[in-house]
Design an enzyme around this catalytic site. Sequence first.
Site, PDB file in Angstrom:
ATOM      1  N   SER A  93     -95.858 -14.203  19.757  1.00 60.91           N
ATOM      2  CA  SER A  93     -95.660 -14.998  18.541  1.00 60.91           C
ATOM      3  C   SER A  93     -96.109 -14.317  17.261  1.00 60.91           C
ATOM      4  O   SER A  93     -95.928 -14.884  16.173  1.00 60.91           O
ATOM      5  CB  SER A  93     -96.380 -16.343  18.682  1.00 60.91           C
ATOM      6  OG  SER A  93     -95.696 -17.169  19.598  1.00 60.91           O
ATOM      7  N   LYS A  96     -93.537 -14.306  14.605  1.00 56.83           N
ATOM      8  CA  LYS A  96     -93.272 -15.377  13.639  1.00 56.83           C
ATOM      9  C   LYS A  96     -93.684 -15.016  12.217  1.00 56.83           C
ATOM     10  O   LYS A  96     -93.212 -15.645  11.262  1.00 56.83           O
ATOM     11  CB  LYS A  96     -93.970 -16.664  14.097  1.00 56.83           C
ATOM     12  CG  LYS A  96     -93.395 -17.227  15.398  1.00 56.83           C
ATOM     13  CD  LYS A  96     -94.069 -18.528  15.792  1.00 56.83           C
ATOM     14  CE  LYS A  96     -93.436 -19.139  17.039  1.00 56.83           C
ATOM     15  NZ  LYS A  96     -93.886 -18.509  18.283  1.00 56.83           N
ATOM     16  N   SER A 148     -97.918 -22.314  16.146  1.00 54.52           N
ATOM     17  CA  SER A 148     -97.050 -21.260  16.697  1.00 54.52           C
ATOM     18  C   SER A 148     -95.909 -21.851  17.507  1.00 54.52           C
ATOM     19  O   SER A 148     -95.580 -21.381  18.610  1.00 54.52           O
ATOM     20  CB  SER A 148     -97.860 -20.289  17.563  1.00 54.52           C
ATOM     21  OG  SER A 148     -97.183 -19.074  17.735  1.00 54.52           O
TER      22      SER A 148
END
Length: 412
Positions: A93, A96, A148
Amino acid sequence: MGHLRLPRCRRRLACGGRERSCPPRRRGVGRRGLVAVRLPVGLLAVAAALAGSGAATATGEPPVRAAAYVVRSGVDGAILAERSADARRPIASITKLMTVLVALDHLTLDDVVQVPRGATAVGEATIDLRSGERISVRDLVEGALIPSANDAATALALAAANGSMARFVSWMNLKAQELGLTDTHFVNPHGLDMPGHVSSARDVVTLLRAALANPVIRRYASTGSAELSGGRRVETTDDLLTRFPPFVAGKTGHTDGAGWSEVAEARSDKVTIYASVLGEPTRESRNNDLQSLLAWGLIQYEDVRAIDATRVYATAHAPYGRPSVPLVAARSVVRLQRVGVPLVERVVAPTDVRLPVRKGQVLGRVDVYERGRLVAHTPLVAARSLRRPGLLGRTQWYATRTLHHVASFFSL
């Protein structure tokens, strides 16, 4: 603030200078009587331990279990420590950060978008978006960065690219090229393991710096919790946010392929440090190792008085028997200096001066170098005024000197 320590005599420097307590070697004496002298600037390294910093010391980096990591200085951009910094690995993640950075090039926080069916089908971390739901970009950004959430990141990407995932991913890779992320390639906006979706410990630090330059990302990457529309309350996945006071912002990531990973910024006083850990075996080891690396990085710099206005750098001989003129720096220069990296100063000063001399008159200069790079400089000025004697005074001095020479001749 560290003070300059005067090292002992006779130890030679690679640059050809001498230790401060040695008689200086004179160079480049020209018609104007200017002398250039190179001397080392001593550093007193003070390694103040930070609370909870593990085994970190100013001289030795802490042990780390991550498969790859990087510690980068925000002071001078130097890589302070690394392991497999350029190895390509899944980053989960941490992806992101790029997703939000690219989405904000095409959307504003106040835009309201409709959640597509594709966003609700991603799975894993989620804020329970419903297909067809209308939601603000602000909520999606918070959802992607704080808990997340994969559905929030996917909804952002599809909204920004008018439903085309391929177009959005191409934008992500274009941005990676613009940022110089040479070991990075994206396949999706959420970071779940997919072939070819990789980055490196060095690249994610560069990505974090670019992302945190955006005030929106900086705000939400440092937020512990938020209330979103539909009564959703989200909590951060970043444990260091509450347990490590110097922590500024960061982004976590975890998948089976990526292991436990994170990239973060920490700041203490005037020192900023960026660090990443990729492929940690557990959440706790990720937290401990990243905290130790950040804490260690923060004690690698200290304030050093590179130029000291209270110090006499040289003295210049004055004619007519007048006292010599001390030369001092026009100002002090204090700079952040990496512990263990020496500074070398170059003093350019006259051997003799003509009278009159006024206090504060520029007569030379001092330059300070780090590894051959000029990092500080200032003029050298007269510490006091000296008047030129009148005709009678000069006549008396010449007469006295002549009598002295005659007396010396007859005493032979």
